[in-house]
Design a protein around this motif. Structure first.
Motif, PDB file in Angstrom:
ATOM      1  N   ASP A 285       0.852  -1.191   0.000  1.00 54.54           N
ATOM      2  CA  ASP A 285       0.000   0.000   0.000  1.00 54.54           C
ATOM      3  C   ASP A 285       0.886   1.239   0.000  1.00 54.54           C
ATOM      4  OD1 ASP A 285      -1.929   1.903   0.230  1.00 54.54           O
ATOM      5  OD2 ASP A 285      -2.779   1.173   2.112  1.00 54.54           O
ATOM      6  N   GLU A 286       1.017   1.877  -1.179  1.00 57.11           N
ATOM      7  CA  GLU A 286       1.878   3.054  -1.344  1.00 57.11           C
ATOM      8  C   GLU A 286       3.258   2.803  -0.728  1.00 57.11           C
ATOM      9  OE1 GLU A 286       0.911   5.463  -3.155  1.00 57.11           O
ATOM     10  OE2 GLU A 286      -1.272   5.555  -3.078  1.00 57.11           O
ATOM     11  N   PRO A 287       3.990   1.784  -1.181  1.00 57.87           N
ATOM     12  CA  PRO A 287       5.219   1.365  -0.494  1.00 57.87           C
ATOM     13  C   PRO A 287       6.353   2.378  -0.514  1.00 57.87           C
ATOM     14  CG  PRO A 287       4.999   0.239  -2.595  1.00 57.87           C
ATOM     15  CD  PRO A 287       3.698   0.940  -2.348  1.00 57.87           C
ATOM     16  N   PHE A 288       6.343   3.342  -1.439  1.00 58.61           N
ATOM     17  CA  PHE A 288       7.465   4.271  -1.544  1.00 58.61           C
ATOM     18  C   PHE A 288       7.074   5.726  -1.279  1.00 58.61           C
ATOM     19  CE2 PHE A 288       8.069   0.885  -4.804  1.00 58.61           C
ATOM     20  CZ  PHE A 288       9.054   0.182  -4.137  1.00 58.61           C
ATOM     21  N   SER A 289       5.923   5.946  -0.674  1.00 61.39           N
ATOM     22  CA  SER A 289       5.368   7.301  -0.595  1.00 61.39           C
ATOM     23  C   SER A 289       6.178   8.261   0.265  1.00 61.39           C
ATOM     24  CB  SER A 289       3.927   7.246  -0.085  1.00 61.39           C
ATOM     25  OG  SER A 289       3.880   6.664   1.203  1.00 61.39           O
ATOM     26  N   ALA A 290       6.922   7.782   1.265  1.00 59.65           N
ATOM     27  CA  ALA A 290       7.638   8.684   2.180  1.00 59.65           C
ATOM     28  C   ALA A 290       9.134   8.729   1.908  1.00 59.65           C
ATOM     29  CB  ALA A 290       7.385   8.262   3.632  1.00 59.65           C
ATOM     30  N   MET A 291       9.549   8.317   0.719  1.00 62.59           N
ATOM     31  CA  MET A 291      10.978   8.241   0.430  1.00 62.59           C
ATOM     32  C   MET A 291      11.404   9.313  -0.555  1.00 62.59           C
ATOM     33  SD  MET A 291      11.381   4.128   0.021  1.00 62.59           S
ATOM     34  CE  MET A 291      10.711   3.018   1.270  1.00 62.59           C
ATOM     35  N   ASP A 292      12.673   9.744  -0.439  1.00 65.11           N
ATOM     36  CA  ASP A 292      13.195  10.695  -1.414  1.00 65.11           C
ATOM     37  C   ASP A 292      13.448   9.972  -2.732  1.00 65.11           C
ATOM     38  OD1 ASP A 292      16.042   9.712  -1.624  1.00 65.11           O
ATOM     39  OD2 ASP A 292      16.040  10.253   0.502  1.00 65.11           O
ATOM     40  N   THR A 293      13.633  10.751  -3.797  1.00 63.16           N
ATOM     41  CA  THR A 293      13.706  10.190  -5.139  1.00 63.16           C
ATOM     42  C   THR A 293      14.840   9.180  -5.294  1.00 63.16           C
ATOM     43  OG1 THR A 293      12.770  12.218  -6.068  1.00 63.16           O
ATOM     44  CG2 THR A 293      13.935  10.763  -7.588  1.00 63.16           C
ATOM     45  N   TYR A 294      16.021   9.501  -4.754  1.00 60.20           N
ATOM     46  CA  TYR A 294      17.168   8.609  -4.907  1.00 60.20           C
ATOM     47  C   TYR A 294      16.909   7.270  -4.225  1.00 60.20           C
ATOM     48  CZ  TYR A 294      21.836   6.646  -4.362  1.00 60.20           C
ATOM     49  OH  TYR A 294      22.911   5.802  -4.364  1.00 60.20           O
ATOM     50  N   LEU A 295      16.449   7.319  -2.985  1.00 62.59           N
ATOM     51  CA  LEU A 295      16.196   6.085  -2.243  1.00 62.59           C
ATOM     52  C   LEU A 295      15.060   5.292  -2.874  1.00 62.59           C
ATOM     53  CD1 LEU A 295      16.906   4.305   0.131  1.00 62.59           C
ATOM     54  CD2 LEU A 295      15.373   5.679   1.562  1.00 62.59           C
ATOM     55  N   LYS A 296      14.049   5.994  -3.358  1.00 60.96           N
ATOM     56  CA  LYS A 296      12.924   5.325  -4.012  1.00 60.96           C
ATOM     57  C   LYS A 296      13.398   4.533  -5.218  1.00 60.96           C
ATOM     58  CE  LYS A 296       9.155   7.717  -4.510  1.00 60.96           C
ATOM     59  NZ  LYS A 296       8.139   8.669  -5.042  1.00 60.96           N
ATOM     60  N   ASP A 297      14.256   5.136  -6.043  1.00 59.83           N
ATOM     61  CA  ASP A 297      14.764   4.439  -7.227  1.00 59.83           C
ATOM     62  C   ASP A 297      15.596   3.220  -6.843  1.00 59.83           C
ATOM     63  OD1 ASP A 297      13.541   6.276  -8.845  1.00 59.83           O
ATOM     64  OD2 ASP A 297      15.329   7.500  -9.156  1.00 59.83           O
ATOM     65  N   GLN A 298      16.408   3.363  -5.787  1.00 60.65           N
ATOM     66  CA  GLN A 298      17.216   2.236  -5.333  1.00 60.65           C
ATOM     67  C   GLN A 298      16.331   1.079  -4.867  1.00 60.65           C
ATOM     68  OE1 GLN A 298      20.654   1.864  -5.190  1.00 60.65           O
ATOM     69  NE2 GLN A 298      20.844   3.742  -6.369  1.00 60.65           N
ATOM     70  N   LEU A 299      15.331   1.394  -4.043  1.00 57.50           N
ATOM     71  CA  LEU A 299      14.477   0.349  -3.490  1.00 57.50           C
ATOM     72  C   LEU A 299      13.560  -0.272  -4.538  1.00 57.50           C
ATOM     73  CD1 LEU A 299      13.546   1.636   0.062  1.00 57.50           C
ATOM     74  CD2 LEU A 299      14.943  -0.317  -0.538  1.00 57.50           C
ATOM     75  N   ARG A 300      13.156   0.523  -5.509  1.00 61.35           N
ATOM     76  CA  ARG A 300      12.359  -0.035  -6.597  1.00 61.35           C
ATOM     77  C   ARG A 300      13.120  -1.169  -7.282  1.00 61.35           C
ATOM     78  NH1 ARG A 300       9.988   5.452  -9.390  1.00 61.35           N
ATOM     79  NH2 ARG A 300       7.865   5.351  -8.587  1.00 61.35           N
ATOM     80  N   ARG A 301      14.382  -0.907  -7.592  1.00 60.16           N
ATOM     81  CA  ARG A 301      15.178  -1.932  -8.268  1.00 60.16           C
ATOM     82  C   ARG A 301      15.365  -3.159  -7.379  1.00 60.16           C
ATOM     83  NH1 ARG A 301      17.864   2.679 -10.404  1.00 60.16           N
ATOM     84  NH2 ARG A 301      19.372   2.710  -8.702  1.00 60.16           N
ATOM     85  N   GLU A 302      15.644  -2.912  -6.084  1.00 56.35           N
ATOM     86  CA  GLU A 302      15.829  -4.030  -5.165  1.00 56.35           C
ATOM     87  C   GLU A 302      14.547  -4.849  -5.032  1.00 56.35           C
ATOM     88  OE1 GLU A 302      18.419  -5.165  -3.933  1.00 56.35           O
ATOM     89  OE2 GLU A 302      19.908  -3.576  -3.930  1.00 56.35           O
ATOM     90  N   LEU A 303      13.403  -4.152  -4.927  1.00 51.68           N
ATOM     91  CA  LEU A 303      12.140  -4.849  -4.741  1.00 51.68           C
ATOM     92  C   LEU A 303      11.769  -5.646  -5.987  1.00 51.68           C
ATOM     93  CD1 LEU A 303       9.882  -5.367  -2.758  1.00 51.68           C
ATOM     94  CD2 LEU A 303       8.673  -3.379  -3.658  1.00 51.68           C
ATOM     95  N   ILE A 304      12.047  -5.093  -7.161  1.00 54.72           N
ATOM     96  CA  ILE A 304      11.786  -5.823  -8.396  1.00 54.72           C
ATOM     97  C   ILE A 304      12.573  -7.124  -8.409  1.00 54.72           C
ATOM     98  CG2 ILE A 304      12.242  -5.816 -10.885  1.00 54.72           C
ATOM     99  CD1 ILE A 304      11.408  -2.880 -10.905  1.00 54.72           C
ATOM    100  N   ASN A 305      13.846  -7.059  -8.035  1.00 56.09           N
ATOM    101  CA  ASN A 305      14.679  -8.260  -8.006  1.00 56.09           C
ATOM    102  C   ASN A 305      14.148  -9.272  -6.997  1.00 56.09           C
ATOM    103  OD1 ASN A 305      16.420  -7.224  -9.939  1.00 56.09           O
ATOM    104  ND2 ASN A 305      17.767  -6.280  -8.426  1.00 56.09           N
ATOM    105  N   LEU A 306      13.711  -8.778  -5.825  1.00 51.92           N
ATOM    106  CA  LEU A 306      13.177  -9.675  -4.800  1.00 51.92           C
ATOM    107  C   LEU A 306      11.877 -10.337  -5.256  1.00 51.92           C
ATOM    108  CD1 LEU A 306      13.849  -7.539  -1.608  1.00 51.92           C
ATOM    109  CD2 LEU A 306      14.789  -9.805  -2.049  1.00 51.92           C
ATOM    110  N   LEU A 307      11.009  -9.539  -5.869  1.00 51.88           N
ATOM    111  CA  LEU A 307       9.702 -10.059  -6.252  1.00 51.88           C
ATOM    112  C   LEU A 307       9.777 -11.005  -7.441  1.00 51.88           C
ATOM    113  CD1 LEU A 307       7.461  -6.893  -5.758  1.00 51.88           C
ATOM    114  CD2 LEU A 307       7.850  -8.805  -4.195  1.00 51.88           C
ATOM    115  N   GLU A 308      10.850 -10.904  -8.226  1.00 54.65           N
ATOM    116  CA  GLU A 308      11.018 -11.842  -9.334  1.00 54.65           C
ATOM    117  C   GLU A 308      11.171 -13.269  -8.822  1.00 54.65           C
ATOM    118  OE1 GLU A 308      14.285 -10.425 -11.611  1.00 54.65           O
ATOM    119  OE2 GLU A 308      13.067  -9.081 -12.840  1.00 54.65           O
ATOM    120  N   GLU A 309      11.672 -13.404  -7.587  1.00 50.33           N
ATOM    121  CA  GLU A 309      11.856 -14.714  -6.982  1.00 50.33           C
ATOM    122  C   GLU A 309      10.627 -15.150  -6.177  1.00 50.33           C
ATOM    123  OE1 GLU A 309      15.305 -14.258  -4.584  1.00 50.33           O
ATOM    124  OE2 GLU A 309      16.577 -13.562  -6.229  1.00 50.33           O
TER     125      GLU A 309
END
Length: 238
Positions: free
Chosen positions: A53-77
């Motif tokens: 539910d809005e997982p990245f709403s309170a994050m700055d742009t740099y951290l959001k981009d980093q976590l998006r990539r990490e989460l995509i990799n995690l969710l692929e598994e």
């Protein structure tokens, strides 16, 4: 706790950029840190279903981009089912294969995410997917219409205009340079230009919004006398 569990925790702490925060209480964490902890805890349980539910709403742009990539990799598994609730079009486009768009508690669009972005069909859906230019129209014939909110300009559509169509949309990045006599040419006279780090934001006097990409070191831009929209890039909307 089993040694393998400690290893899993250390792995997730590193992946979600939580090093040094392990002994803090929730009240000692920022909003973004709390969200990262919540995401890490979800993944640690190896659930069958994940609700984001809005997982990245309170994050700055740099951290959001980093976590998006990490989460995509995690969710692929992840072999389970994932439901994401978001108002962010980039999150929806990046994470979701299937999309449901709701307005006032009712489903107004559902289907493949790519299909909905490419052909939103309804005004509310077009806005949610990032279409910045939307005008009520007056149909002239099955290919031409007058845009009532864009200074009554007449435009041609590649798609036939059915009777249930009341609006047209143009994405701000879809304009190109033009000559006066080109099809769907639009004057840029007296346009307002605002420089952003990676784009020029141009607002025409008829309220059309044009976004033109730029390099960070480019600071000079001459607006052409005319721009145009390809008929195939006009979005017809109910």
């Amino acid at each position: 706790m089993a040694k393998e569990n400690y290893g899993r925790i250390e792995e997730l702490v590193k992946k979600f950029r939580l090093e040094g925060l392990e002994k803090r209480y929730p009240r000692q964490l920022s909003g973004g840190q709390q969200q990262r902890v919540a995401l890490a805890r979800i993944i640690a349980y190896d659930p069958d279903v994940i609700l984001l539910d809005e997982p990245f709403s309170a994050m700055d742009t740099y951290l959001k981009d980093q976590l998006r990539r990490e989460l995509i990799n995690l969710l692929e598994e992840f072999d389970g089912f994932i439901i994401m609730v978001t108002h962010d079009r980039d999150d929806a486009f990046q994470f979701c294969d299937e999309l449901i768009v709701m307005d006032k508690g009712k489903i107004i669009a559902e289907g493949k995410t790519y299909d909905i972005f490419e052909k939103p069909e309804k005004v509310q859906v077009a806005r949610i997917t990032g279409c910045k230019n939307i005008s009520e129209i007056e149909i002239i014939d099955d290919r031409h219409f007058r845009a009532l909110d864009w200074g009554n300009i007449v435009l041609e559509s590649a798609e036939k205009i059915s009777k249930n169509i009341s609006y047209a949309g143009i994405r701000a990045h879809d304009f190109t340079f033009a000559d006066k006599d080109d099809l769907n040419a639009i004057s840029t006279k007296n346009a307002e230009v605002v420089e952003m780090p990676f784009e020029w934001d141009i607002k025409l006097v008829n309220d059309l919004w044009w976004i033109y990409d730029k390099e960070i070191h480019d600071h000079d831009f001459t607006v052409p006398e005319y721009i145009k929209i390809n008929p195939k890039n006009i979005i017809l909307l109910e």
